[in-house]
Scaffold this active site. Sequence first.
Site, PDB file in Angstrom:
ATOM      1  N   GLY A 110       0.402 -11.905   2.276  1.00  0.00           N
ATOM      2  CA  GLY A 110      -0.039 -12.424   0.977  1.00  0.00           C
ATOM      3  C   GLY A 110       0.610 -13.760   0.688  1.00  0.00           C
ATOM      4  O   GLY A 110      -0.036 -14.696   0.201  1.00  0.00           O
ATOM      5  N   THR A 130       8.819  -8.016   5.099  1.00  0.00           N
ATOM      6  CA  THR A 130       8.053  -6.935   4.485  1.00  0.00           C
ATOM      7  C   THR A 130       8.454  -5.643   5.178  1.00  0.00           C
ATOM      8  O   THR A 130       8.508  -5.587   6.414  1.00  0.00           O
ATOM      9  CB  THR A 130       6.512  -7.075   4.556  1.00  0.00           C
ATOM     10  OG1 THR A 130       5.937  -5.844   4.126  1.00  0.00           O
ATOM     11  CG2 THR A 130       5.967  -7.422   5.910  1.00  0.00           C
ATOM     12  N   ASP A 132       6.683  -3.213   5.347  1.00  0.00           N
ATOM     13  CA  ASP A 132       5.473  -2.614   5.943  1.00  0.00           C
ATOM     14  C   ASP A 132       5.272  -3.020   7.402  1.00  0.00           C
ATOM     15  O   ASP A 132       4.485  -2.388   8.110  1.00  0.00           O
ATOM     16  CB  ASP A 132       4.224  -3.043   5.159  1.00  0.00           C
ATOM     17  CG  ASP A 132       4.246  -2.571   3.711  1.00  0.00           C
ATOM     18  OD1 ASP A 132       5.146  -1.802   3.359  1.00  0.00           O
ATOM     19  OD2 ASP A 132       3.361  -2.981   2.940  1.00  0.00           O
TER      20      ASP A 132
HETATM   21  N1  LIG Z   1      -5.086 -15.418  -1.809  1.00  0.00           N
HETATM   22  C1  LIG Z   1      -3.985 -15.716  -2.497  1.00  0.00           C
HETATM   23  N2  LIG Z   1      -3.939 -16.857  -3.235  1.00  0.00           N
HETATM   24  C2  LIG Z   1      -2.825 -17.180  -3.945  1.00  0.00           C
HETATM   25  N3  LIG Z   1      -1.703 -16.427  -3.975  1.00  0.00           N
HETATM   26  C3  LIG Z   1      -1.699 -15.284  -3.266  1.00  0.00           C
HETATM   27  C4  LIG Z   1      -2.815 -14.863  -2.489  1.00  0.00           C
HETATM   28  N4  LIG Z   1      -2.505 -13.688  -1.891  1.00  0.00           N
HETATM   29  C5  LIG Z   1      -1.251 -13.401  -2.281  1.00  0.00           C
HETATM   30  N5  LIG Z   1      -0.758 -14.340  -3.082  1.00  0.00           N
HETATM   31  C6  LIG Z   1       0.563 -14.384  -3.704  1.00  0.00           C
HETATM   32  O1  LIG Z   1       1.570 -14.294  -2.696  1.00  0.00           O
HETATM   33  C7  LIG Z   1       2.658 -13.512  -3.164  1.00  0.00           C
HETATM   34  C8  LIG Z   1       2.962 -12.416  -2.183  1.00  0.00           C
HETATM   35  O2  LIG Z   1       1.824 -11.596  -1.961  1.00  0.00           O
HETATM   36  P1  LIG Z   1       1.960 -10.013  -1.828  1.00  0.00           P
HETATM   37  O3  LIG Z   1       0.661  -9.512  -1.305  1.00  0.00           O
HETATM   38  O4  LIG Z   1       2.449  -9.467  -3.117  1.00  0.00           O
HETATM   39  O5  LIG Z   1       3.147  -9.811  -0.771  1.00  0.00           O
HETATM   40  P2  LIG Z   1       3.313 -10.104   0.788  1.00  0.00           P
HETATM   41  O6  LIG Z   1       3.502 -11.577   0.968  1.00  0.00           O
HETATM   42  O7  LIG Z   1       4.523  -9.339   1.131  1.00  0.00           O
HETATM   43  O8  LIG Z   1       2.072  -9.606   1.471  1.00  0.00           O
HETATM   44  C9  LIG Z   1       2.282 -12.997  -4.548  1.00  0.00           C
HETATM   45  O9  LIG Z   1       2.923 -13.804  -5.510  1.00  0.00           O
HETATM   46  C10 LIG Z   1       0.778 -13.172  -4.582  1.00  0.00           C
HETATM   47  O10 LIG Z   1       0.264 -13.379  -5.881  1.00  0.00           O
HETATM   48  O1  LIG Z   2       6.149  -1.168  -6.165  1.00  0.00           O
HETATM   49  P1  LIG Z   2       5.232  -2.284  -5.984  1.00  0.00           P
HETATM   50  O2  LIG Z   2       5.931  -3.601  -6.040  1.00  0.00           O
HETATM   51  O3  LIG Z   2       4.047  -2.218  -6.845  1.00  0.00           O
HETATM   52  O4  LIG Z   2       4.657  -2.236  -4.504  1.00  0.00           O
HETATM   53  C1  LIG Z   2       4.488  -1.141  -3.701  1.00  0.00           C
HETATM   54  C2  LIG Z   2       4.008  -1.641  -2.368  1.00  0.00           C
HETATM   55  O5  LIG Z   2       4.831  -2.674  -1.866  1.00  0.00           O
HETATM   56  C3  LIG Z   2       5.154  -2.443  -0.514  1.00  0.00           C
HETATM   57  O6  LIG Z   2       6.484  -1.988  -0.489  1.00  0.00           O
HETATM   58  C4  LIG Z   2       5.009  -3.681   0.341  1.00  0.00           C
HETATM   59  O7  LIG Z   2       5.173  -4.867  -0.360  1.00  0.00           O
HETATM   60  P2  LIG Z   2       4.736  -6.246   0.323  1.00  0.00           P
HETATM   61  O8  LIG Z   2       3.318  -6.149   0.774  1.00  0.00           O
HETATM   62  O9  LIG Z   2       4.923  -7.280  -0.720  1.00  0.00           O
HETATM   63  O10 LIG Z   2       5.678  -6.444   1.467  1.00  0.00           O
HETATM   64  C5  LIG Z   2       4.179  -1.376  -0.053  1.00  0.00           C
HETATM   65  O11 LIG Z   2       4.705  -0.614   1.006  1.00  0.00           O
HETATM   66  C6  LIG Z   2       3.936  -0.598  -1.326  1.00  0.00           C
HETATM   67  O12 LIG Z   2       2.649  -0.039  -1.355  1.00  0.00           O
END
Ligand SMILES: Nc1ncnc2c1ncn2[C@@H]1O[C@H](COP(=O)(O)OP(=O)(O)O)[C@@H](O)[C@H]1O
Ligand SMILES: O=P(O)(O)OC[C@H]1O[C@](O)(COP(=O)(O)O)[C@@H](O)[C@@H]1O
Length: 467
Positions: A110, A130, A132
């Site tokens: 993300g 992460t 995950d």
């Molecule tokens: N398509 C996107 N455009 C802009 N910001 C994004 C997008 N996808 C994720 N983000 C931002 O990146 C950050 C991390 O994303 P998240 O899915 O929560 O965690 P991770 O990077 O661990 O997968 C968050 O602040 C989220 O809002």
């Molecule tokens: O408690 P939150 O922040 O809503 O997120 C729970 C989720 O975050 C995770 O820990 C993983 O977070 P990221 O994708 O940001 O690494 C998942 O395993 C779980 O589903």
Amino acid sequence: MRRIGVLTAGGDTPALNATIYGVVERANQLGVEVIGIIKGFGGMVDPRIPHLRLNPLRTTIPELRPDIGGTILGASRTYIDKNEKELLKAVVARLRRLGIEGIICVGGDGTINGLQPISDFIPCALAPKTIDNDLGLNYIEEPNDWELIETPGHKSKYSRIYSRTELELADIVNYATPGYATAVFVVAQAIERTRTTAESHRRIAIVEVMGRDSGYIALGSAYGQPDIILVPEIPIDIERLERRVREIYELQKHVVIVVGEGVRDEEGHQLGAKSASVDPAGNIQFTGASEALQQILIERLGDGYFQHRRRHDNAKQAIFTRKVGHTQRGGRPIMFDRFYATQLGGKATELLVHGRNNHIATLQYSPEHGFKLDSIAANKLRDRWGQIHARTLHPYLYDEKKFQPSKFGRAYLKPIFTQALGRDDVEHLLNDAFNPGKLSMVYPSVNVDIHKRLEHLEADGIDPDPI
Ligand SMILES: Nc1ncnc2c1ncn2[C@@H]1O[C@H](COP(=O)(O)OP(=O)(O)O)[C@@H](O)[C@H]1O
Ligand SMILES: O=P(O)(O)OC[C@H]1O[C@](O)(COP(=O)(O)O)[C@@H](O)[C@@H]1O
């Protein structure tokens, strides 16, 4: 490059401080100043930009310790839409006023999307994190395996057919992300502790672990020796599962089942996504995979199964669920995470300083050479529609007949975990668990000290002297 920024985005992990530490220590060596941005992308949106100097006089601040879980910078899932041009312009302008010439985002898949629009203006590098373990690829060509299926009147859907049925360990792009090893350690301990109570009370325990759509944490849970592991990537064959549960229960009068929170039924429906709520980053919030599975087993086995064996009055008493939950994400990182998080943080600093933009520091493994640091352009993770997919377990890692890691899955886990704990992890436990000082002292939160170091770009509307 004289000054760079660093932020931590997405869910936290135990290894974030270690990564920031690696960033800052390498920056000290290179004579670069590091500004920590508070609360991920959210900090950039705040016109005051709360930030702190992580290495004044090129000396790392004492609050930044690689052995303390969480992140001294705070984390958030704040979403900056690339189409909000004005907001984006303001963010970039503020970063420039701070004198930031490059940014390291510590995050997952993300976060790569999050940093993308900013990287058009200021170079960005990703230091991976992460629990995950879903950042990376099973093999470099994997993004080409995705197809976008457009059906008129329906939301377009992605589907994938793996072009490779077998893997080599050295093919895996970004073998393991910091945070994963500690999460697996916590899960394995949780399973061992749940085991003996299930064993004593002749119960069936369903232990739910995190990971979203990726089954890596569930796979690693094998170190806790659960009887059955269910991963999100392989739809649950309920008939086979029931047979296996009965077999094991007959044999040992209890069963321990691990379920990855994103598991699906044979129709492809996620058991734990009944309420379709999403977090600010657009991720589905999984709730209830273990309870859904519990319900299935209650219906399948029925009260009679347990009454007949004089074990319990009904199936509901006999089958219990536990979520390992956020303990997987918190606390002290174990050595593997501390070490490689620090290394990857340092690597991300080097990427920026050497002029790379939109690159990811990665950890590679080969049986011949062990672990080594590398990097990859973020765009190599994108499919032809520009989408980055969370890495999921390739079927070659999992044996769906045995509900356990396959031979290759075991080979995958061993390099990470065989020496994942250090002597100091054990010493820490010995010295710290029942330290009598804890009885009289309140928890010394690092946030208190960090708060004193915070600076703001525009304090109460007054623009302070530029840094
Ligand atoms: N398509 C996107 N455009 C802009 N910001 C994004 C997008 N996808 C994720 N983000 C931002 O990146 C950050 C991390 O994303 P998240 O899915 O929560 O965690 P991770 O990077 O661990 O997968 C968050 O602040 C989220 O809002
Ligand atoms: O408690 P939150 O922040 O809503 O997120 C729970 C989720 O975050 C995770 O820990 C993983 O977070 P990221 O994708 O940001 O690494 C998942 O395993 C779980 O589903």
